[in-house]
Design an enzyme around this catalytic site. Structure first.
Site, short mmCIF file in Angstrom:
data_model
loop_
_atom_site.label_atom_id
_atom_site.label_comp_id
_atom_site.label_asym_id
_atom_site.label_seq_id
_atom_site.Cartn_x
_atom_site.Cartn_y
_atom_site.Cartn_z
CD GLU A 69 -3.10 -0.85 2.09
OE1 GLU A 69 -4.20 -1.31 1.79
OE2 GLU A 69 -2.92 -0.20 3.13
CB CYS A 123 2.53 6.63 4.11
SG CYS A 123 3.01 5.30 5.20
CB CYS A 162 7.21 -6.82 8.07
SG CYS A 162 8.52 -6.18 9.13
CB CYS A 176 5.37 -5.52 15.77
SG CYS A 176 7.04 -4.92 15.42
CB CYS A 188 2.36 -4.76 13.03
SG CYS A 188 2.58 -4.34 11.29
N GLY A 228 6.50 -3.12 5.87
CA GLY A 228 7.89 -3.56 5.83
C GLY A 228 8.82 -2.74 6.71
CD GLU A 229 12.73 -1.88 10.14
OE1 GLU A 229 11.85 -1.63 10.98
OE2 GLU A 229 13.56 -1.02 9.78
CB SER A 276 8.44 1.48 15.86
OG SER A 276 8.07 2.10 14.66
CG HIS A 282 5.61 0.33 19.48
ND1 HIS A 282 4.81 1.39 19.09
CD2 HIS A 282 6.20 -0.12 18.34
CE1 HIS A 282 4.90 1.53 17.78
NE2 HIS A 282 5.73 0.66 17.31
CG ASN A 304 -6.11 1.26 12.49
OD1 ASN A 304 -7.29 0.96 12.65
ND2 ASN A 304 -5.68 2.01 11.51
CB CYS A 344 -0.16 7.00 7.41
SG CYS A 344 1.55 6.83 6.95
N1 SAH Z 1 8.63 -1.28 10.07
C1 SAH Z 1 8.75 0.09 10.38
C2 SAH Z 1 7.90 0.98 9.50
C3 SAH Z 1 6.53 0.51 9.16
S1 SAH Z 1 5.37 0.41 10.47
C4 SAH Z 1 8.44 0.34 11.84
O1 SAH Z 1 7.97 -0.57 12.51
O2 SAH Z 1 8.72 1.44 12.30
C5 SAH Z 1 5.00 2.13 10.75
C6 SAH Z 1 4.42 2.42 12.13
O3 SAH Z 1 3.09 1.91 12.28
C7 SAH Z 1 5.24 1.81 13.23
O4 SAH Z 1 5.44 2.73 14.27
C8 SAH Z 1 4.34 0.70 13.65
O5 SAH Z 1 4.67 0.27 14.93
C9 SAH Z 1 2.98 1.28 13.53
N2 SAH Z 1 1.91 0.28 13.53
C10 SAH Z 1 1.94 -0.97 13.04
N3 SAH Z 1 0.75 -1.60 13.25
C11 SAH Z 1 -0.03 -0.72 13.88
C12 SAH Z 1 -1.38 -0.77 14.36
N4 SAH Z 1 -2.14 -1.88 14.22
N5 SAH Z 1 -1.90 0.33 14.95
C13 SAH Z 1 -1.14 1.45 15.06
N6 SAH Z 1 0.13 1.56 14.65
C14 SAH Z 1 0.68 0.49 14.06
FE1 SF4 Z 2 4.92 -4.04 11.34
FE2 SF4 Z 2 7.01 -2.31 11.37
FE3 SF4 Z 2 6.85 -4.34 13.15
FE4 SF4 Z 2 7.31 -4.87 10.57
S1 SF4 Z 2 8.63 -3.75 11.97
S2 SF4 Z 2 5.92 -5.98 11.92
S3 SF4 Z 2 6.06 -3.30 9.58
S4 SF4 Z 2 5.44 -2.58 12.97
#
Ligand code: SAH
Ligand code: SF4
Length: 389
Positions: free
Chosen positions: A93, A106, A113, A117, A120, A172-173, A226, A228, A307, A350
């Site tokens: 996306e 974005c 990925c 996490c 995610c 993705g990362e 990120s 968290h 989300n 996003c």
């Molecule tokens: N992989 C990278 C970039 C993509 S994810 C990373 O993890 O930073 C981009 C952001 O969206 C990250 O901060 C991630 O933790 C957050 N994210 C992923 N899933 C989410 C969800 N279900 N609700 C809110 N934020 C989320």
């Molecule tokens: Fe999702 Fe970013 Fe974690 Fe990969 S690294 S699983 S894209 S939050």
């Protein structure tokens, strides 16, 4: 026959080398790059200031191919989302978020990925493959020229730029697809391509420590991490990569990055999960973490309301909790923002590009098995996807 080179895969230095191999001067690479990235032209024959001999040489060995959008939706708040075909039934996306003073795109860097996490849904899909540089920069190119077209600006002219900011926060990362991501970043920054300032391009990472250092040395742009979680035990659960690169190491990398960064702070993203990481004591622990005397990190916090997606088993913190959490950080003098959810009606928040993507991607995957699905022939697939949306 050797395969055709997609010039979108080449960063500025790569294009100079490519021209050199063809016996052409470096300024030809600049001209080519302008045609491709500033004018949105695909056909070498339309690149009128290149010598005819060069145009035909290029036509024999190269192409300019952006990834194809198989769906394109605009939400009631103006957020626009494309689902981009990356072959073999995979899709990623790309989301455009218009605001009064900027337009942010974005971008995704991998199909799936591997970090996995807990919260995610991209992670839940597992890792499929790295995107190529051309597929990453191609999302910016596709979106920029689609947005121009919607405003009646045709390709081939130097139109007004629609996208002012880019975030690598899609699927993705990015730091686990380092070379392709950096090639794409170099094109974003190059004056003969997109000419964005380093401050307006952000890489978001889950904390790949050695690659944070490399990014600082090779292509320092704004960095979002990120986080968290406020301690290792919790972060090991939420972001499994933490077992490899625990918080103390991550904070050290953030501090080193600031020596190169175009901004004087790191943005910490923090996904707000009810009763998991959103209590007062988590907030206080976070303050202690970033203020650690041996390793303080100049930072801002961006709180992201979780989300939800099916079967996550997690809940979004209430607005009151999020506000209370933000207040504790702000009272300690840390700039804190709460991310607005955008594009809810088209499921395009996003940073959470996966809500239903897992299902959608699986739909694409199943379709790929059932039919002769080829890139770009997605009419049927779009309808199927819409039934699920
Ligand atoms: N992989 C990278 C970039 C993509 S994810 C990373 O993890 O930073 C981009 C952001 O969206 C990250 O901060 C991630 O933790 C957050 N994210 C992923 N899933 C989410 C969800 N279900 N609700 C809110 N934020 C989320
Ligand atoms: Fe999702 Fe970013 Fe974690 Fe990969 S690294 S699983 S894209 S939050």
């Amino acid at each position: 026959m050797t395969s055709l080179t997609n010039l979108l895969d080449l960063d500025p230095a790569g294009l100079v080398n490519y021209c050199d191999e063809l016996g052409e001067k470096p300024f030809r690479a600049k001209q080519l790059q302008r045609w491709i990235h500033q004018f949105g032209v695909d056909r070498f024959d339309d690149m009128t200031d290149l010598a005819k001999s060069l145009r035909s040489k290029l036509a024999e060995r190269a192409v300019v191919t952006s990834p194809v959008a198989i769906s394109d939706h605009t939400s009631s708040d103006g957020t626009r989302k494309w689902l981009v075909d990356v072959g073999q039934g995979n899709a990623v996306e790309t989301v455009f978020i218009p605001e009064d003073d900027r337009g942010t795109l974005c971008i995704s860097t991998q199909a799936g990925c591997a970090v996995n996490c807990l919260f995610c849904s991209t992670g839940k899909q597992g890792f499929n493959r790295n995107l190529r540089a051309g597929e990453i920069i191609g999302q910016l190119r596709m979106a920029e020229f689609a947005l121009r077209a919607s405003k009646g600006i045709p390709p081939g002219v130097k139109g007004e730029r629609q996208i002012s900011n880019v975030v690598l926060m899609g699927m993705g990362e990015p730091l686990l697809n380092f070379d392709a991501s950096v090639s794409a970043l170099k094109l974003m920054l190059d004056d003969n391509a997109y000419g964005l300032s380093r401050r307006r391009v952000t890489v978001s990472t889950s904390g790949v420590v050695p690659m944070i250092d490399r990014l600082g040395q090779e292509c320092p742009v704004a960095l979002a991490v990120s986080l968290h979680a406020s301690n290792d035990e919790l972060r090991n659960r939420l972001v499994p990569l933490n077992r490899k690169h625990p918080l103390a190491e991550l904070m050290g990398a953030c501090r080193r990055y600031l020596e190169h960064a175009p901004r004087d702070f790191i943005t910490f993203e923090y996904c707000m999960l009810e009763e998991v990481n959103d209590t007062e004591s988590h907030a206080r622990e976070l303050i202690a973490l970033v203020r650690n005397r041996a390793n303080p990190v100049s930072c801002k916090f961006n709180l992201i309301p979780f989300n939800p997606f099916p079967s996550s088993g997690l809940r979004r913190s209430s607005p009151a909790r999020i506000q209370a959490f933000a207040k504790i950080l702000m009272d300690a003098g840390i700039v804190t923002t709460v991310r607005k959810t955008r594009g809810d009606d088209i499921d395009a928040a996003c940073g959470q590009l996966a809500g239903e993507v897992k299902d959608r991607t699986n739909v694409l995957g199943r379709m790929a098995k059932m039919t002769d699905y080829q890139s770009g022939s997605g009419g049927k697939l779009i309808m199927i996807r819409e039934k699920h949306a």
